[in-house]
Design a protein around this motif. Structure first.
Motif, PDB file in Angstrom:
ATOM      1  N   ALA A 339     -38.444  25.900  -2.346  1.00 35.26           N
ATOM      2  CA  ALA A 339     -39.397  26.927  -1.909  1.00 35.26           C
ATOM      3  C   ALA A 339     -40.458  27.200  -2.968  1.00 35.26           C
ATOM      4  O   ALA A 339     -41.451  27.879  -2.702  1.00 35.26           O
ATOM      5  CB  ALA A 339     -38.644  28.213  -1.566  1.00 35.26           C
ATOM      6  N   THR A 340     -40.258  26.670  -4.175  1.00 35.90           N
ATOM      7  CA  THR A 340     -41.193  26.969  -5.261  1.00 35.90           C
ATOM      8  C   THR A 340     -42.393  26.028  -5.300  1.00 35.90           C
ATOM      9  O   THR A 340     -43.343  26.260  -6.031  1.00 35.90           O
ATOM     10  CB  THR A 340     -40.491  26.888  -6.639  1.00 35.90           C
ATOM     11  N   VAL A 341     -42.325  24.935  -4.521  1.00 37.40           N
ATOM     12  CA  VAL A 341     -43.420  23.963  -4.566  1.00 37.40           C
ATOM     13  C   VAL A 341     -44.455  24.323  -3.512  1.00 37.40           C
ATOM     14  O   VAL A 341     -44.128  24.419  -2.326  1.00 37.40           O
ATOM     15  CB  VAL A 341     -42.904  22.530  -4.323  1.00 37.40           C
ATOM     16  N   ALA A 342     -45.692  24.515  -3.960  1.00 36.04           N
ATOM     17  CA  ALA A 342     -46.716  24.989  -3.027  1.00 36.04           C
ATOM     18  C   ALA A 342     -47.445  23.846  -2.316  1.00 36.04           C
ATOM     19  O   ALA A 342     -47.786  23.949  -1.143  1.00 36.04           O
ATOM     20  CB  ALA A 342     -47.718  25.859  -3.777  1.00 36.04           C
ATOM     21  N   ASP A 343     -47.659  22.746  -3.025  1.00 33.04           N
ATOM     22  CA  ASP A 343     -48.556  21.730  -2.454  1.00 33.04           C
ATOM     23  C   ASP A 343     -47.818  20.552  -1.822  1.00 33.04           C
ATOM     24  O   ASP A 343     -48.096  19.401  -2.110  1.00 33.04           O
ATOM     25  CB  ASP A 343     -49.526  21.225  -3.527  1.00 33.04           C
ATOM     26  N   ALA A 344     -46.866  20.865  -0.957  1.00 31.28           N
ATOM     27  CA  ALA A 344     -46.161  19.799  -0.246  1.00 31.28           C
ATOM     28  C   ALA A 344     -46.419  19.945   1.244  1.00 31.28           C
ATOM     29  O   ALA A 344     -46.629  21.051   1.748  1.00 31.28           O
ATOM     30  CB  ALA A 344     -44.662  19.892  -0.523  1.00 31.28           C
ATOM     31  N   ALA A 345     -46.416  18.817   1.966  1.00 35.80           N
ATOM     32  CA  ALA A 345     -46.479  18.880   3.420  1.00 35.80           C
ATOM     33  C   ALA A 345     -45.055  19.144   3.923  1.00 35.80           C
ATOM     34  O   ALA A 345     -44.108  18.526   3.449  1.00 35.80           O
ATOM     35  CB  ALA A 345     -46.993  17.560   3.977  1.00 35.80           C
ATOM     36  N   LEU A 346     -44.928  20.075   4.862  1.00 36.45           N
ATOM     37  CA  LEU A 346     -43.602  20.458   5.330  1.00 36.45           C
ATOM     38  C   LEU A 346     -43.395  20.016   6.765  1.00 36.45           C
ATOM     39  O   LEU A 346     -44.292  20.148   7.608  1.00 36.45           O
ATOM     40  CB  LEU A 346     -43.442  21.986   5.259  1.00 36.45           C
TER      41      LEU A 346
END
Ligand SMILES: Nc1ncnc2c1ncn2[C@@H]1O[C@H](COP(=O)(O)OP(=O)(O)O)[C@@H](O)[C@H]1O
Ligand SMILES: [Mg+2]
Length: 358
Positions: A339-346
């Motif tokens: 949850a801490t990674v902001a710049d990922a495609a989910l």
């Protein structure tokens, strides 16, 4: 390389599957049996033409019958041309296409290097040397164009010598194949050594960060008597080889020996440590391949959090974030360190249906 689009049909539980991504980091969440591993298998198939779970092509076919299709668009960079890759299987026959042309598995391997970190990989440390040889050879293949022709030469000479052994051939007949076998064999050994030396420092960097304690050693045992020329080793082995009908000296018998604090590691290190050690090896190798071949392999990480305490999840995630290539990670949910990674495609997958996750 990166995969910008994946489509699949009748692939395991996916009737159809469609995924688009321009992100370097991609997280796929889903419950048990949702289809996370199957999705990674489809991505893997684009680059390897087969599953990493050891399934036959027939086992990949879904409920709609004995056929499946995986299609993708891949690119080295925004500025480079995209390639279309297709792998199709129907009634026992596989077909590979690259940019609309019939192609071979080898073309996929060259075009789209892809590597997977998944729970079954503990085999790499727990089972026979062939798993460790494959690990090493995959890297050598990507950085050294002469690997494959040398390997083919070696295999051919090996086959011939083995056949001669089984036919109880004379020394003179064996001597026909041995120079070629020895020459190709020593070259293979040298290529593996160079690769191991190339990845060694990066492996140690990753090991230090991921495992944070202990001393780990990686040593290549050639597969024949230390300090002997392979030709000499083959000569000395002839009688024993005749008895067994097979060549027992050579790089097909090599071992990548892994030791921790001076001990062998089989049955000694925990599942979590195994996972981190394999992650260190793969990340280092992929980094070196990326640097030298100019194309970073796509990394697939299945069941990200499994076997790892939160602290180790955090260091593994940090290493994946730093890795310059494209990464696909699966997990149950977007909690904890993910949850801490902001710049990922989910993405979210549920019973064979994949959706972008907002
Ligand atoms: N060839 C197949 N055809 C249809 N369904 C399949 C096939 N192979 C596996 N499955 C189903 O897919 C599900 C497992 O998918 P998987 O990708 O392993 O899930 P996850 O990794 O999310 O736990 C299981 O319910 C299994 O029965
Ligand atoms: Mg799974």
């Amino acid at each position: 390389m990166r995969i910008v689009q994946l489509r699949a049909q009748n692939f395991r539980l996916f009737e159809t599957l469609s995924l688009q991504t321009h992100c370097r980091l991609n997280f796929i969440f889903g419950a048990n049996a949702a289809g996370k591993t199957s999705l990674l298998e489809a991505l893997y198939t684009l680059g390897r033409g087969k599953s990493f779970r050891g399934s036959t092509p027939g086992e990949l076919a879904g409920v709609a019958g004995r056929h499946w299709l995986v299609f993708g668009r891949v690119e080295a960079a925004d500025t480079e041309p995209r390639h279309r890759v297709g792998v199709r299987w129907q009634d026992g026959v596989g077909q590979v296409r690259v940019d609309g042309q019939a192609a071979r598995n080898l073309d996929l391997l060259r075009l789209l290097p892809v590597q997977v970190l998944e729970p079954g990989m503990h085999r790499m440390l727990q089972e026979g040397p062939s798993y460790r040889r494959s690990f090493l050879d995959w890297g050598v293949f990507h950085v050294e164009p002469s690997f494959l022709p040398t390997w083919s030469r070696y295999r051919r000479a090996l086959r011939q010598r083995n056949q001669a052994l089984r036919q109880n051939a004379s020394d003179r007949e064996l001597a026909v194949w041995e120079p070629e076998l020895a020459e190709a064999g020593e070259r293979l050994d040298a290529l593996r050594r160079t690769h191991l030396a190339d990845i060694g420092p990066t492996v140690q960097d990753h090991v230090r960060v991921l495992l944070d304690e202990g001393e780990w050693n990686f040593e290549l045992l050639s597969g024949w008597g230390q300090g002997l020329a392979l030709r000499e080793a083959l000569l000395r082995q002839r009688t024993a080889d005749r008895r067994l009908g097979t060549t027992q000296a050579g790089p097909h018998r090599a071992e990548l020996r892994v030791r921790a604090g001076g001990h062998g590691i089989r049955h000694r290190i925990s599942r979590g440590q195994q996972k981190l050690l394999i992650a260190a090896l793969l990340l280092a190798q992929c980094t070196v391949i990326g640097r030298s071949a100019g194309r970073y392999p796509v990394l697939l990480v299945d069941d990200f959090g499994a076997e790892l305490a939160e602290r180790y999840q955090a260091t593994l995630l940090a290493a994946l974030v730093r890795y310059p290539g494209q990464v696909f990670v699966t997990a149950f949910e977007r909690s904890g360190v993910l949850a801490t990674v902001a710049d990922a495609a989910l993405f979210h997958v549920e019973r064979g249906v994949l959706r972008p996750d907002s």
